[in-house]
Design a protein around this motif. Structure first.
Motif, short mmCIF file in Angstrom:
data_model
loop_
_atom_site.label_atom_id
_atom_site.label_comp_id
_atom_site.label_asym_id
_atom_site.label_seq_id
_atom_site.Cartn_x
_atom_site.Cartn_y
_atom_site.Cartn_z
N UNK A 12 23.85 30.40 57.09
CA UNK A 12 23.36 29.64 58.23
C UNK A 12 21.91 29.96 58.50
N UNK A 13 21.19 28.99 59.01
CA UNK A 13 19.79 29.13 59.36
C UNK A 13 19.68 29.04 60.88
N UNK A 24 21.40 33.89 57.82
CA UNK A 24 22.54 34.78 58.01
C UNK A 24 23.68 34.32 57.11
N UNK A 25 24.51 35.27 56.67
CA UNK A 25 25.72 34.87 55.97
C UNK A 25 26.89 35.01 56.92
N UNK A 26 27.92 34.20 56.68
CA UNK A 26 29.09 34.17 57.56
C UNK A 26 30.34 34.22 56.70
N UNK A 27 31.31 35.04 57.06
CA UNK A 27 32.56 35.08 56.31
C UNK A 27 33.65 34.33 57.05
N UNK A 28 34.82 34.22 56.42
CA UNK A 28 35.90 33.42 57.00
C UNK A 28 36.55 34.08 58.22
N UNK A 30 34.63 35.10 60.74
CA UNK A 30 33.68 34.88 61.82
C UNK A 30 32.58 35.92 61.92
N UNK A 31 32.50 36.80 60.93
CA UNK A 31 31.46 37.82 60.94
C UNK A 31 30.14 37.29 60.43
N UNK A 32 29.03 37.75 60.99
CA UNK A 32 27.70 37.35 60.59
C UNK A 32 26.95 38.57 60.07
#
Length: 68
Positions: A12-13, A24-28, A30-32
């Motif tokens: 995500x930007x 940022x990266x996001x996992x399934x 909900x963590x950033x």
């Protein structure tokens, strides 16, 4: 064969606020996590990753194991 929930990952930007322009990266779950301070930095890092054939192959194998 997959067991449990599929692994999902996305980037995500940030477009507003103090973090504007950062990636940022996001996992399934909900963590950033902070990935890069700008799109240019993110893209350069991604191209370096792709150009390292051995590292790319290992990462691909790792994700194939996770998604089986």
């Amino acid at each position: 064969m997959r067991t449990g929930e599929e692994v999902k990952w996305d980037f995500g930007l940030s477009v507003t606020g103090d973090r504007r322009g950062q990636i940022f990266d996001m996992d399934n779950e909900g963590g950033y996590g902070f990935t890069a301070g700008s799109f240019a930095e993110f893209y350069e890092s991604w191209l370096e990753f792709l150009s390292d054939g051995e590292r790319f192959r290992k990462e691909l194998e790792r994700w194939q194991q996770i998604t089986r």
